[in-house]
Every structure is written in structure tokens, then in C-alpha cells.
Design a protein around this motif. Structure first.
Motif, short mmCIF file in Angstrom:
data_model
loop_
_atom_site.label_atom_id
_atom_site.label_comp_id
_atom_site.label_asym_id
_atom_site.label_seq_id
_atom_site.Cartn_x
_atom_site.Cartn_y
_atom_site.Cartn_z
N LEU A 24 -53.60 -27.45 40.79
CA LEU A 24 -52.93 -27.94 39.58
C LEU A 24 -52.23 -29.27 39.87
O LEU A 24 -52.23 -30.17 39.04
CB LEU A 24 -51.92 -26.91 39.09
N LEU A 25 -51.65 -29.38 41.06
CA LEU A 25 -50.95 -30.62 41.42
C LEU A 25 -51.93 -31.78 41.45
O LEU A 25 -51.67 -32.86 40.90
CB LEU A 25 -50.27 -30.44 42.78
N GLN A 31 -54.47 -36.83 36.09
CA GLN A 31 -54.27 -37.11 34.66
C GLN A 31 -53.00 -37.92 34.41
O GLN A 31 -52.75 -38.36 33.28
CB GLN A 31 -54.20 -35.79 33.89
N GLY A 32 -52.17 -38.07 35.43
CA GLY A 32 -50.89 -38.76 35.23
C GLY A 32 -50.00 -38.00 34.26
O GLY A 32 -49.21 -38.57 33.51
N ALA A 33 -50.13 -36.67 34.27
CA ALA A 33 -49.36 -35.83 33.33
C ALA A 33 -48.06 -35.38 34.00
O ALA A 33 -47.95 -35.34 35.22
CB ALA A 33 -50.20 -34.61 32.93
N THR A 34 -47.07 -35.04 33.17
CA THR A 34 -45.80 -34.51 33.67
C THR A 34 -45.55 -33.13 33.04
O THR A 34 -46.08 -32.83 31.97
CB THR A 34 -44.63 -35.45 33.31
N VAL A 35 -44.74 -32.34 33.75
CA VAL A 35 -44.51 -30.94 33.34
C VAL A 35 -43.01 -30.65 33.24
O VAL A 35 -42.26 -30.89 34.18
CB VAL A 35 -45.14 -29.96 34.36
N SER A 36 -42.60 -30.14 32.08
CA SER A 36 -41.23 -29.66 31.91
C SER A 36 -41.26 -28.14 31.80
O SER A 36 -42.12 -27.59 31.09
CB SER A 36 -40.61 -30.23 30.63
N HIS A 63 -44.75 -27.33 46.15
CA HIS A 63 -45.82 -28.03 45.41
C HIS A 63 -45.20 -28.62 44.14
O HIS A 63 -44.94 -27.89 43.20
CB HIS A 63 -46.95 -27.07 45.02
N PRO A 64 -44.92 -29.92 44.10
CA PRO A 64 -44.17 -30.51 42.96
C PRO A 64 -44.96 -30.52 41.66
O PRO A 64 -45.22 -31.58 41.08
CB PRO A 64 -43.82 -31.91 43.46
N VAL A 65 -45.32 -29.33 41.20
CA VAL A 65 -46.01 -29.22 39.91
C VAL A 65 -45.04 -29.44 38.76
O VAL A 65 -45.38 -30.02 37.73
CB VAL A 65 -46.66 -27.80 39.79
N ILE A 66 -43.78 -28.99 38.94
CA ILE A 66 -42.77 -29.11 37.90
C ILE A 66 -41.99 -30.42 38.09
O ILE A 66 -41.49 -30.69 39.18
CB ILE A 66 -41.79 -27.92 37.94
N ASP A 67 -41.93 -31.21 37.03
CA ASP A 67 -41.18 -32.47 37.09
C ASP A 67 -39.77 -32.33 36.54
O ASP A 67 -38.89 -33.14 36.86
CB ASP A 67 -41.94 -33.56 36.30
N GLU A 68 -39.57 -31.32 35.72
CA GLU A 68 -38.29 -31.18 35.03
C GLU A 68 -38.02 -29.70 34.80
O GLU A 68 -38.87 -29.01 34.22
CB GLU A 68 -38.38 -31.93 33.69
N LEU A 146 -54.32 -27.85 32.34
CA LEU A 146 -54.62 -28.93 33.29
C LEU A 146 -56.10 -28.98 33.67
O LEU A 146 -56.54 -29.91 34.36
CB LEU A 146 -53.76 -28.77 34.55
N THR A 147 -56.87 -27.97 33.21
CA THR A 147 -58.30 -28.00 33.59
C THR A 147 -59.24 -28.05 32.39
O THR A 147 -60.45 -28.22 32.58
CB THR A 147 -58.64 -26.74 34.42
N ASP A 148 -58.69 -27.88 31.17
CA ASP A 148 -59.56 -27.93 29.99
C ASP A 148 -58.84 -28.67 28.86
O ASP A 148 -57.95 -28.12 28.23
CB ASP A 148 -59.92 -26.51 29.54
N PRO A 149 -59.26 -29.90 28.56
CA PRO A 149 -58.57 -30.69 27.52
C PRO A 149 -58.67 -30.06 26.13
O PRO A 149 -57.89 -30.40 25.24
CB PRO A 149 -59.28 -32.05 27.56
#
Ligand code: UDP
Ligand code: XDX
Length: 320
Positions: A24-25, A31-36, A63-68, A146-149
């Protein structure tokens, strides 16, 4: 079973074991996506700290999956805010968010305001009363996004043990789901009948979708989001992830009766040709000389889509 539901169940039911945090990371970075991650909390000092600690350890530090990681304090009277902050969450009190919109009680209000208080492209909601919380819940909810738009919203599904006076029994939780939400969905929104836990408190969505629908201010928020997001994006944009087992603090039957009243109001407001319904709920308690009627108001409001609030604020900040 309807053919469309059978197909949806096959195509849009995932398992948490499908993904690892590292995967996921990598996808998030590509994708340059962020996660709250948002925890709505009202007097949850006994559980919120362990949930925040588990999330920080696994999905921020390792694993820095969470940004916030935000705890929305819904007006707690205990040490919820202090415990959450000590564990490493950013704590936001609901009264400090959009004060110009007035003070409305309820879980949905806290979730609605969390959209204004966070910035992640993907937003994950986790109840703050979970026991034996596994941070892999968040992995299972983010996996499809994160794997299927084509997927815009993911609900958790799980076994729901119930804590009783005899101890923990392996099933029986999700009482309002089984007694109200599931029959309502099957009757009026059968295309959504494949959701195993339509009221699950753990779910995730794309911000642009979440900010495009209203938020019911009370306990109807989960029901309302399911119906509104299906109408907006189509059932195939919605999914569910099998997260295993979920234990949480249980309310009394009377409290769940009031919760059911709020969910019923939220559902009726979404039925075509809606009729107005009384929001008063009379409940009864035994007293020494009989029974006493207690009147409750199950009325809630629909907070407007956050994108409309932002647009209005962008035009001179006029109050809505
Ligand atoms: O006005 C409210 C009611 C509930 N909650 C939180 O929403 C989550 C789910 O609420 P609750 O446990 O009351 O519902 P249940 O899980 O019993 O259905 C919990 O983290 C609560 O602390 C909240 O933030 N504000
Ligand atoms: O699923 C349900 O029936 C209720 C009550 O669960 P329990 O019977 O106390 O296990 O719990 C959910 O419903 C609420 C309303 O949608 C959500 O806000 C809660 O997060 C969820 O636990």
C-alpha cells in the motif's frame, strides 16, 4: 438473491489478507496520494489510546501509510483528548471547526467536521471504542482504494461478538444492523443488500466523493452515506473488506432504540416521495409505582456536502 447483488458480492468483496502495508505504501507513493485517519470520540478515554498507539506503531512509524491521525473530540467529559494526544494523535474539538455553522450533537457531525479539519486524499474512519483493535483494519480498507481507481468507498465487514452479562459471546453484535438497517436496505435499496455490515463504523473513501454528499448529523451517518454515495457514484464504486472480528463497547438496548430512531429518520428522508415523520420517540422505564414515559427527539439534520461549504467560504465566507 438478485443477480446484480450476486455479481457485486463477487466483484466488490475483498479480504484484508489481499494486501501488505509495504504494498500500500508503494501504491500510495506512486499515486502521490495522502491518507487521513479519523477517530470520532465521545468519552472514550479507556480505548482511544490503544487504538492510536497501534495505528502509529504499525502505519505511521513502521510503514508510513498514514499521513494524518486525528481524533475528533465530540465533546468528551473524560480524559479522551489528553489520552489521545499522549498517544500521538492530533486532537480536534468539534467546537473549533466551522463554529459559524452552530453546535449540533452527534457522531455524524464529528465526521462531517473532520473533513474540514483534515486534508488526506483518502479518509479512513475508525471508531474510538474498539477493543483488541488490529491496525490491519486500515490496511484492508485502503487496499481496494489504492489498487483500483474504480473503487471510491470501502466498508468494513467482520464478525461481531457481543459482550453480555455472561461474558463475550461469538455473535450477536450489530443489533441495529440486524433489526433495522438490513431490513430497510433490503426493502427500499435492495441493490445495497450485499453489504454485510452496512453500519460498520470502520470505512474509508476518496475525499472528493465524501465531500460531495451530505452527512447526517447523528447515528444515521453510516446509513445516509451508503445510500447517498451509491446514488452519486453507483453501487460498483462501493466495496467491502473482510477485516475478521470486531469488538467494541456496547450500548444499552434503550440507547440503541434511540440510535435506530435516528437511522430511521435518515432513511425516511431519502425515500422517494418522503412523508414527514414524527421525530418523537417515547421510551418507558419501570418506577416504584408503575412505568414512566420518557420522550426523546430522534430528529437529526443533514449537514451539506463539504465542497458546497468550501465554495461558499471561498465567496466572501458568507454563512450558509
Ligand atoms: O455523538 C457522538 C456519538 C458517538 N461518537 C463516537 O462514534 C463512535 C461510535 O459511537 P458508539 O460507540 O456510541 O456507537 P456503537 O458503536 O455503540 O454503535 C465512538 O467512537 C463514539 O465515541 C462521537 O464521536 N460522537
Ligand atoms: O451495527 C450496529 O447495529 C450498531 C450497534 O452495534 P452493537 O449491537 O452494539 O454491537 O453499531 C454500529 O452502528 C452505528 C450506527 O451506524 C455506528 O455509528 C457504529 O460505528 C457501529 O458500531
Amino acid at each position: 438473491m438478485r443477480a446484480d447483488v450476486r455479481r457485486w458480492l463477487h466483484d466488490r468483496t475483498y479480504r484484508v489478507t489481499c494486501w501488505e502495508p509495504e504494498q500500500l505504501l508503494a501504491a500510495k507513493r506512486r499515486q502521490g496520494a495522502t491518507v487521513s485517519v479519523v477517530l470520532p470520540a465521545l468519552d472514550e478515554e479507556g480505548t482511544v489510546g490503544a487504538i492510536v498507539t497501534a495505528l502509529r506503531g504499525a502505519l505511521v512509524e513502521r510503514h508510513p501509510v498514514i499521513d494524518e491521525l486525528v481524533v475528533m473530540d465530540s465533546g468528551s467529559c473524560d480524559r479522551t483528548a489528553a489520552v489521545a494526544q499522549e498517544a500521538g494523535a492530533r486532537v480536534v474539538h468539534v467546537d473549533t471547526v466551522l463554529p459559524g455553522h452552530g453546535r449540533v450533537p452527534g457522531k455524524g457531525e464529528a465526521l462531517w467536521k473532520s473533513l474540514h479539519a483534515t486534508s488526506g486524499d483518502l479518509v479512513v474512519f475508525v471508531d474510538a471504542d474498539l477493543v483488541a483493535f488490529d491496525p490491519r483494519f486500515v490496511v484492508g480498507l485502503l487496499g481496494p482504494l489504492l489498487t483500483d481507481p474504480a473503487v471510491g468507498y470501502v466498508k468494513g465487514l467482520y464478525d461481531r461478538p457481543l459482550t453480555t452479562t455472561e461474558g463475550l459471546v461469538p455473535s450477536g453484535g450489530g443489533r441495529v444492523t440486524e433489526l433495522l438497517a438490513r431490513p430497510l436496505l433490503n426493502a427500499f435499496w435492495p441493490e445495497l443488500s450485499g453489504f454485510v455490515q452496512p453500519l460498520s463504523g470502520e470505512y474509508a473513501g476518496r475525499r472528493d466523493l465524501l465531500e460531495s454528499v451530505p452527512f447526517a448529523s447523528g447515528y444515521g451517518v453510516e446509513f445516509g452515506l451508503l445510500v447517498d454515495l451509491a446514488r452519486l457514484a453507483g453501487v460498483d464504486a462501493l466495496a467491502q473488506a473482510d477485516l475478521g472480528t470486531r469488538q467494541h463497547g456496547h450500548q444499552s438496548d434503550a440507547a440503541l432504540g434511540r440510535m435506530a430512531g435516528q437511522i430511521l429518520q435518515t432513511a425516511m428522508a431519502r425515500l422517494p416521495g418522503r412523508t414527514t415523520a414524527s421525530t418523537e420517540l417515547l421510551q418507558f422505564v419501570r418506577t416504584d409505582d408503575g412505568v414512566e414515559a420518557v420522550s426523546w427527539d430522534t430528529g437529526t439534520i443533514d449537514r451539506p456536502p463539504m465542497r458546497e461549504v468550501r465554495a461558499r467560504a471561498g465567496h466572501g465566507g458568507r454563512r450558509p
